[in-house]
Design an enzyme around this catalytic site. Sequence first.
Site: not given
Length: 276
Positions: A41-42, A68, A70, A83, A142, A144, A267
């Site tokens: 995640h990020r 992932e 953003d 993000h 993603e 955003k 994370d």
Amino acid sequence: MNKKFLVGAGLAFSLLVSPFSQVFAEQPTVGERKQVDNVAHRGATGYAPENTIAAFDLAVEMKADYIEIDVQRSKDGELVLIHDTTVDRTTDGTGKVGDLTFEQLRSLDAGSWFGEQFEGEKIPTFDEILDRYHGKVGILVEMKSPELYPGIEEQVAEELKERNLDKPQNEKIIIQSFNFDSMKKMDKLLPKVPIGVLTSNRAHTTPEALQEFSTYADWFNPSYGIVTKELVNQVHSLGMQIGSWTVRSQEAADFLFEMGVDAIITDYPDYVDPRK
């Protein structure tokens, strides 16, 4: 759509063979965890500043299946990775992402807030990430707040097409958003690229809502607080896959394993590591 047909065919086949597989799968094994995509995640944001090269490199080193990211846009039209819609939380600057030029965004320190060892980390560009990581790790893109950036769908699609990442043999690109209209648009622009919808709203888990999502989405990606075994089964019955977020504890990861999701967005990629 071809991608929907392929997913449906795979589901039908799995239903045919499932009675046999159940005989051999009464006890969960470590090997079963390999069937769950491990999505950083990020990046590996439990250990490095989110949406930076440091976090993404660490995710690759930790054997994540996907990173992932953003995607937003600078005032002068550059696609960048961050993000929040402001730079305040994750850089040493202030202001809205869309009000700052690429040069202004690039001058910011996006690492020191996390730890002094990350001083000087920059906000990456979308094309930089595609060039650095495609072929090495899957990329979950993603969009955003795309409603703030008219035409960003076409921009993202063009960057992927330039690298032949809109083709079915490159299956490790997925595009997702909380903005469903944007995802409908992406499905039309990139019909062979898997599309995901994000939600934390239980109203989006009704049979009617899920049926609507299945007309254009390949992934239904809810927050783990609303995941149930029944929801997972409903999503699968419609030919979609399900990925859940954001895992920040081993307990949350273990819960999602038990629910039978297809991807865990975390994370901490080591919490989802099948080799543990």
